[in-house]
Design an enzyme around this catalytic site. Structure first.
Site, PDB file in Angstrom:
ATOM      1  N   HIS A   1       0.860  -1.178   0.180  1.00 52.36           N
ATOM      2  CA  HIS A   1       0.087  -0.012   0.038  1.00 52.36           C
ATOM      3  C   HIS A   1       0.828   1.145   0.037  1.00 52.36           C
ATOM      4  O   HIS A   1       0.897   1.954   1.048  1.00 52.36           O
ATOM      5  CB  HIS A   1      -0.930   0.005   1.313  1.00 52.36           C
ATOM      6  N   PRO A   2       1.687   1.421  -1.002  1.00 53.53           N
ATOM      7  CA  PRO A   2       2.613   2.427  -1.051  1.00 53.53           C
ATOM      8  C   PRO A   2       1.930   3.812  -0.850  1.00 53.53           C
ATOM      9  O   PRO A   2       0.891   4.041  -1.808  1.00 53.53           O
ATOM     10  CB  PRO A   2       3.456   2.228  -2.115  1.00 53.53           C
TER      11      PRO A   2
END
Lengths: 185, 536
Positions: free
Chosen positions: B473-474
């Site tokens: 989940h950057p």
């Protein structure tokens, strides 16, 4: 897959089907006297004539898919160049003890022999997981040798309760109810 | 509006869900749009076949990039050298380069943030406040949910306090919730005994046929590939944008944003074809929606939008721990989709002064792969193996926790000094760590896991309380803020440095919260598109 392997597979399958577990010792003896001339190439090593019978003995399943036996064998060899020798030692030990089925194997001394049982587990693992070698979660290299997805034996024990992922059977929302076997599971 | 001086009104770089939603909205409203995608286009059935034949991935384990295209000019993220790491924590997220982007292999979670997530600094004295509020974004959450067909529970308190429905919404979820599986129903009952609220996870799966998607039938393979397309994926809107008149160019790697002589605007976009031909296109506006890592890479390659020095910095994820157990009673994980619920007890509260929020996401996987591997490693074969597989699969419970991180400029993506791509351009290096605010959650998670094991009368199958697993989940890498000195884009998604350059990616998010960021990225993108629409 080349024609040569196709022909070899047909021959092998016919031989094994005609014989089965019952004549495993005789076949293994035959192989022991002729085995030294067998091709050692990793990618085209011949399927041992007793491979399917021994696989049936080790897994306890007498209905293995004969059409993938060669793929199982090649995957095992592909990941371990020494596997042919390991296999021969296990096969000789099984023949020497005249083991005819899984119960006999389990009752023998072989499950306590780490090396020989390790070979047995490798063979069973290939049939159950449908691959040889661990999955690599974040890698594109040195990935497992693939054999089969839906044909992997690991799905069988639960096939009435859960799906082989990507092969749904129930309609939308079937999962709201528990499996019919819940009380006895 | 004439486009005679330009190749398009708007160029959108990237054809993932975030870029494709914006492109669709702009094209539907009469703008000429060109989408440029580095990767190729592959139909779903080929990916399903590839999944079933690759051997290196299953629904709950392995390399989820593996069944997907991996062109030399558009490698997926686990190709050696694509990303190198230099910090204490390894960080290489799963990521695809193709039409539709990485939502080909997601779990479909479609979360709204909470109003408090936008005011972390004001309320709890940590992190950053957003330069916009929940109320500002709500209409675009609504729009994104309708476009994607999001299913959710209108009665749920998604703040995790077991209260009234929250956060506020202008309309019910467009899709009714799927039935909880028996596994999830039992889990909810048992967790309630321990005071842990368990809520239905908002998601992009079609409970009933929605748009062109069939209803979910429980293939239990949401990731790496939903075989029937019941689950939303970004290719849906890439196609929809085309139908609305947008032109999609595939296998085209944008490598440079060209500035006007005064530096105030972007004059052109340059891309390479696989034949290494360079093409220059012009547009009034440029929207870069090329993922939270490739977007800052393109800005750094172009020396664009980086007056603040913040491009590539403030990388956040939801790194945390996981627990697998064998429960006392048979519950049969694996019937239905792969995830249905979350334990949100630690989603929001005064504790956020001290440590990050925590979300425990419960998997609903067929566990046969990992169970069989374990039993084989113990030497089990024969009928006993079959019996043990069934016994354990009926009692399998997997959960993965997510932890809120704070933006730290030192958590950073930079251009690699060593590795180059197909076109000879620098690839990426990431320096990443987990700060004390996130690390302080460890004691809480340890206590929770002990509670869960007690409540379920479970035995540990595997418990990780030491390695900070990333959740792919950057966020934060082109951070949004009101001050041009410490942020890359303003509340509109417009870069502070260039009037006609917008960024649409989860990389703009200045606070991570503790939920999957895709829907927020989509809402922000649609908000940016609405602003561009007014100006073009």
């Amino acid at each position: 897959m080349g024609l040569g392997i196709y022909q070899m597979k047909r021959l092998t399958r016919r031989t094994v089907l005609a014989c089965g577990v019952a004549c495993l010792p005789a076949m293994a003896l035959f192989r022991a006297s002729h085995g030294s001339g067998r091709a050692q190439s990793v990618h085209h090593a011949a399927l041992p004539p007793d491979f399917l019978a021994l696989s049936q003995l080790l897994t306890g399943h007498d209905d293995l898919d004969t059409s993938i036996a060669l793929r199982v064998w090649e995957a095992l060899l592909g990941k371990d160049p020494e596997f042919s020798g390991r296999y021969e030692r296990l096969a000789r030990a099984v023949v020497a003890r005249r083991l005819r089925d899984h119960a006999a194997y389990r009752a023998s001394d072989l499950p306590r022999d780490a090396l020989l049982h390790g070979t047995a587990v490798a063979i069973v693992g290939a049939w159950y997981l449908g691959r040889v070698g661990p999955m690599k979660p974040r890698s594109e290299t040195d990935t497992p040798a693939f054999i089969t997805y839906e044909g992997a034996l690991m799905w069988r024990p639960t096939i009435d309760a859960t799906v082989i992922p990507t092969y749904a059977r129930g309609g939308p929302g079937f999962w709201a109810e528990p499996p019919a076997t819940l009380q006895t599971d | 509006m004439t486009s005679t001086q330009y190749d398009a009104d708007v160029i959108v770089v990237g054809s993932g869900v975030i870029g494709s939603l914006a492109a669709t909205h702009l094209a539907r409203n009469g703008k000429s749009v060109i989408m440029i995608e580095a990767g190729t286009r592959v139909p779903r059935w080929k990916i399903v076949d590839s999944f079933r034949e690759c051997g290196n991935v299953s629904t709950d384990a392995g390399n989820r990039n593996q069944p997907y295209p991996n062109e030399p000019w558009a490698p997926s993220s686990f190709v050696p050298g694509y990303i190198t790491n230099s910090g204490p924590i390894e960080y290489v997220p799963g990521m695809l380069r193709m039409v539709g982007g990485t939502t080909w292999h997601w779990g479909g979670a479609c979360w709204r943030l909470l109003p408090n997530d936008f005011r972390l600094r004001s309320l709890y004295g940590v992190g950053r406040d957003w330069p916009l509020s929940y109320d500002d974004l709500e209409p675009f959450y609504h729009q994104a949910e309708r476009e994607m067909g999001v299913s959710g529970d209108d009665s749920a308190d998604y703040s995790g306090h077991g209260g009234a429905p929250f956060p506020p919404r202008q309309a019910p979820f467009p899709v009714r919730p799927q039935a909880f599986s028996y596994f999830n129903k039992r889990l909810r009952e048992i967790l309630a005994e321990g005071g842990y609220p368990y809520t239905y996870q908002p998601n992009g799966r079609a409970t009933d046929p929605y748009d062109e998607r069939p209803a979910c039938v429980g293939n239990n393979n949401c990731s790496p590939i939903c075989p029937i397309g019941a689950q939303y994926s970004g290719d849906r809107h890439a196609t929809r944008a085309e139908r609305a008149g947008a032109r999609l160019i595939t296998d085209a790697t944008v490598y440079r944003l060209e500035k006007t002589p005064d530096g105030r605007k972007i004059a052109a976009v340059h891309y390479f074809t696989p034949e290494r031909t360079s093409v220059r296109l012009t547009a009034r506006y440029v929207l870069v929606a090329a993922h939270a890592l490739e977007t800052p890479r393109l800005l750094l390659l172009s020396d664009v939008a980086n007056a603040s020095g913040m491009v590539g910095r403030n990388l956040m994820d939801h790194n945390a721990f996981s627990l697998m157990m064998i429960t006392d009673e048979p519950m049969w994980s694996g019937r239905g989709p792969v995830q249905q619920g979350d334990i949100l007890k630690w989603r929001d509260g005064a504790f956020r002064r001290e440590h990050g929020a925590i979300r425990h996401e419960v998997g609903n996987f067929v566990g046969n792969v990992q169970i069989t591997e374990r039993l084989l490693s113990q030497g089990l074969i024969g009928p006993a193996l079959d019996e043990a597989i069934r016994h354990m699969a009926a009692r399998w419970l997997f959960m993965g926790s997510n932890v809120e991180m704070l933006p730290e400029p030192t958590n950073r993506m930079t251009l690699s000094r060593v590795n180059r791509d197909f076109y000879g351009l620098p690839l990426m290096n990431i320096h990443y760590d987990v700060n004390d605010y996130a690390r302080a959650t460890r004691a809480v998670i340890r206590n929770d896991y002990a509670d869960f094991l007690r409540l379920m009368k479970g035995e540990v199958f595997e418990q990780n309380l030491s390695v900070w697993e990333n959740r792919d989940h950057p966020m934060g890498t082109v951070i949004m803020g009101s001050d041009p000195r410490d942020s890359v884009v303003n509340h509109e998604g417009r870069t502070h440095d260039h009037d006609n350059l917008f960024l649409a990616t989860t990389g703009v998010m200045p606070a991570a919260s503790v939920v999957n960021p895709t829907l927020t990225g989509c809402a922000l993108s649609l908000r940016s598109a609405s602003i561009i629409l007014r100006e073009v």
